[in-house]
Structure formats: C-alpha cells, structure tokens
Design a protein around this motif. Sequence first.
Motif, short mmCIF file in Angstrom:
data_model
loop_
_atom_site.label_atom_id
_atom_site.label_comp_id
_atom_site.label_asym_id
_atom_site.label_seq_id
_atom_site.Cartn_x
_atom_site.Cartn_y
_atom_site.Cartn_z
N UNK A 260 0.94 -1.46 -0.10
CA UNK A 260 -0.12 -0.25 0.14
C UNK A 260 0.85 0.94 0.14
N UNK A 261 0.76 2.31 -1.03
CA UNK A 261 1.49 4.00 -0.72
C UNK A 261 1.07 4.64 -1.25
N UNK A 262 1.28 5.54 -0.20
CA UNK A 262 0.48 6.79 -1.14
C UNK A 262 1.87 7.76 -1.68
N UNK A 263 0.58 7.72 -2.59
CA UNK A 263 1.17 8.84 -3.35
C UNK A 263 0.11 10.59 -3.52
N UNK A 264 1.06 11.25 -4.54
CA UNK A 264 0.42 12.52 -4.32
C UNK A 264 -0.21 12.27 -6.26
N UNK A 265 -1.36 13.10 -5.99
CA UNK A 265 -2.22 13.73 -7.45
C UNK A 265 -1.83 14.54 -7.19
N UNK A 266 -2.82 14.78 -9.33
CA UNK A 266 -2.43 16.30 -9.61
C UNK A 266 -3.61 17.18 -9.48
N UNK A 267 -4.80 16.52 -9.44
CA UNK A 267 -5.60 17.03 -9.39
C UNK A 267 -6.92 16.06 -8.74
N UNK A 268 -8.12 15.98 -8.22
CA UNK A 268 -9.32 14.88 -7.87
C UNK A 268 -10.25 15.30 -8.74
N UNK A 269 -10.78 15.10 -10.50
CA UNK A 269 -12.08 15.06 -10.97
C UNK A 269 -13.13 14.68 -10.76
N UNK A 270 -14.43 15.33 -10.49
CA UNK A 270 -15.38 15.34 -9.69
C UNK A 270 -16.86 15.08 -10.67
N UNK A 271 -16.39 14.04 -11.79
CA UNK A 271 -17.40 14.07 -12.89
C UNK A 271 -18.89 14.62 -12.79
N UNK A 272 -19.36 14.89 -13.58
CA UNK A 272 -20.81 15.53 -13.83
C UNK A 272 -21.91 14.98 -13.62
N UNK A 273 -22.85 15.23 -12.31
CA UNK A 273 -23.95 14.42 -11.84
C UNK A 273 -23.37 13.33 -11.07
N UNK A 274 -22.26 13.32 -10.66
CA UNK A 274 -21.47 12.41 -9.60
C UNK A 274 -20.75 12.65 -8.24
N UNK A 275 -20.44 12.16 -7.17
CA UNK A 275 -19.69 12.05 -6.08
C UNK A 275 -18.47 11.58 -5.94
N UNK A 276 -17.32 12.40 -5.46
CA UNK A 276 -16.06 11.59 -5.21
C UNK A 276 -16.19 11.56 -3.88
N UNK A 277 -15.69 10.26 -2.68
CA UNK A 277 -15.24 10.13 -1.30
C UNK A 277 -13.62 10.37 -1.03
N UNK A 278 -13.66 11.36 -0.06
CA UNK A 278 -12.55 11.29 0.20
C UNK A 278 -12.13 10.91 1.18
#
Length: 153
Positions: A90-108
């Motif tokens: 299990x590795x933790x990596x930095x991501x440049x951005x987090x996309x949330x598509x139209x009509x959807x949700x993203x859980x952190x």
Amino acid sequence: MIHRFLLSALIVSTLSALPGFGSEPSSPKNSDTITLKEGYVRAVPASSENSAAYFTILNSGKKSVTLLKADSSLARAVELHEHRHENGMMKMVQVPSIEVPAGESVELEPMGLHIMMIGLKKPFFSAKEIVLKLSFSDGKSRTVRLPVKKEEE
Ligand SMILES: [Cu+2]
C-alpha cells in the motif's frame, strides 16, 4: 371572522408556493453545483508531523469539475493524495488533481483519496475544527469546515 381567517391562510400558502416567498430564501450557496459534506480531519498526537482530511465532493452540475488545490493555515503544505496498491504494497502518492464528473460524487476516505496536511503547525493540535480552502477548475474556491476526529480502529 372564520371566513377571513381561512382567506388569509389561503393567501399565505399560495404566496409561499411562489418562488421568492416562503421560509427558505435562495442564497448563492444553495445555487452552487458543488457540495462538500460529511468529512473530518484525523486527530493525531502532538508528536505527529502529518494528518489527513476526508470528505465527499458532490457535483450536481452538468460539467465535470476538478479539485486542483487545497490550503490550510495550520499546515506547511497541503497535498492531494491517493493510496495505491503497488506490488502488493500500500503506497501513498500525490495526485495532481481530483476530478468529480458531472452528476457524480467523489469520496475522500481512509485508504483512498485524501487531503494530506504536511508539517502541522502548533494550533492544529488544539483545534476542534479545521478550515480548508479548496480551489476548483471552475475558477471558484470553496471552504470546507471539518471537525477533528479520532478514527475508530
Ligand atoms: Cu497521504
């Protein structure tokens, strides 16, 4: 007398059904297509350098919106992170951005996407609530207030 009362009750209920009347005035916040909810920041001991923030981003709009950046006055740096399985680790990596598509949700969430707070400053450890400033691809920045919470193990 009874008639008059009924009449005024009728007028009131008609008015409240019209836009612009009633108990819930429309505020700019309500018209935002991005909603931030149900989050927390992980409580850590004062010896810790880092913590993580979790919440859900809902996009009720018709266009995809991307989280580009997060800021906090209580950390030296704030990064967008993801946990990834790589070669059974299990590795933790930095991501440049987090996309949330139209009509959807993203859980952190723990073991998934999260906001990493690096180099915690002293006031963090006594804070009950953390404010994060989030910059999005639609040019707007939004703030989210998150309680500091111990994770249940
Ligand atoms: Cu991380």
